[in-house]
Design a protein around this motif. Structure first.
Motif, PDB file in Angstrom:
ATOM      1  N   MET A  26       0.882  -1.036   0.142  1.00  0.00           N
ATOM      2  CA  MET A  26      -0.090   0.060   0.168  1.00  0.00           C
ATOM      3  C   MET A  26       0.845   1.155   0.034  1.00  0.00           C
ATOM      4  O   MET A  26       0.587   2.282  -0.846  1.00  0.00           O
ATOM      5  N   LYS A  27       2.074   1.271   0.780  1.00  0.00           N
ATOM      6  CA  LYS A  27       2.774   2.297   1.029  1.00  0.00           C
ATOM      7  C   LYS A  27       3.585   2.580  -0.448  1.00  0.00           C
ATOM      8  O   LYS A  27       3.721   3.655  -0.987  1.00  0.00           O
ATOM      9  N   ASN A  28       4.003   1.492  -1.159  1.00  0.00           N
ATOM     10  CA  ASN A  28       4.414   1.656  -2.516  1.00  0.00           C
ATOM     11  C   ASN A  28       3.522   1.993  -3.227  1.00  0.00           C
ATOM     12  O   ASN A  28       4.199   3.225  -4.332  1.00  0.00           O
ATOM     13  N   LEU A  29       2.252   2.012  -3.494  1.00  0.00           N
ATOM     14  CA  LEU A  29       1.282   2.189  -4.419  1.00  0.00           C
ATOM     15  C   LEU A  29       1.219   3.883  -3.995  1.00  0.00           C
ATOM     16  O   LEU A  29       0.991   4.589  -5.022  1.00  0.00           O
ATOM     17  N   LEU A  30       1.086   4.260  -2.994  1.00  0.00           N
ATOM     18  CA  LEU A  30       0.859   5.759  -2.672  1.00  0.00           C
ATOM     19  C   LEU A  30       1.994   6.437  -3.047  1.00  0.00           C
ATOM     20  O   LEU A  30       2.110   7.663  -3.480  1.00  0.00           O
TER      21      LEU A  30
END
Length: 137
Positions: A1-5
């Motif tokens: 999720m952090k990578n996507l954001l």
């Protein structure tokens, strides 16, 4: 999720930089006060009314034309490099203090919290306060 954001934020910042450096030109063709054509980066098409006026007699040429063209140009940024020495002393102090305090938010703390709330009290064989008749008033 952090990578996507992180990727979404990077793409949005790149698009913002691209859109702020492009010069935008919007041209509108108005006929009798109504917008007939809108164009980005090029000339708007006319409605053909001026070609019809040329076919009429010379008295029609004396009349005011009913068509009008409007153009709006917004210039993009040319210079995107900012030198740190161009700031005055107060701006430099603010920038350094804000950066150091903001980066301090992301440091991990190594404090170990020892909680005794999850341990129940020991089970008493007899209630000593009642046994010895000692009460707080």
């Amino acid at each position: 999720m952090k990578n996507l954001l992180h990727k979404l934020f990077s793409v949005s910042m790149a698009m913002l930089l691209l859109l702020s450096t492009i010069s935008w030109t919007v041209e509108k063709h108005l006929c009798m006060g109504r917008v007939m054509d809108v164009a980005l980066f090029e000339h708007a098409n006319d409605c053909g009314m001026e070609a019809g006026l040329a076919l009429l007699d010379d008295t029609a040429m004396i009349k005011k034309h009913c068509c009008d063209d409007e153009a709006f140009t917004m210039q993009g940024q040319d210079d995107l490099t900012h030198d740190f020495s161009n700031f005055n002393f107060l701006q430099q102090v603010f920038l350094i203090s804000f950066t150091s305090s903001y980066l301090g938010l992301f440091e991990e703390t190594t404090d170990e919290n020892i909680d005794f709330d999850s341990y129940p009290p020991p089970i008493l064989a007899e209630d000593l306060n009642i046994l010895h008749q000692v009460f707080l008033i």
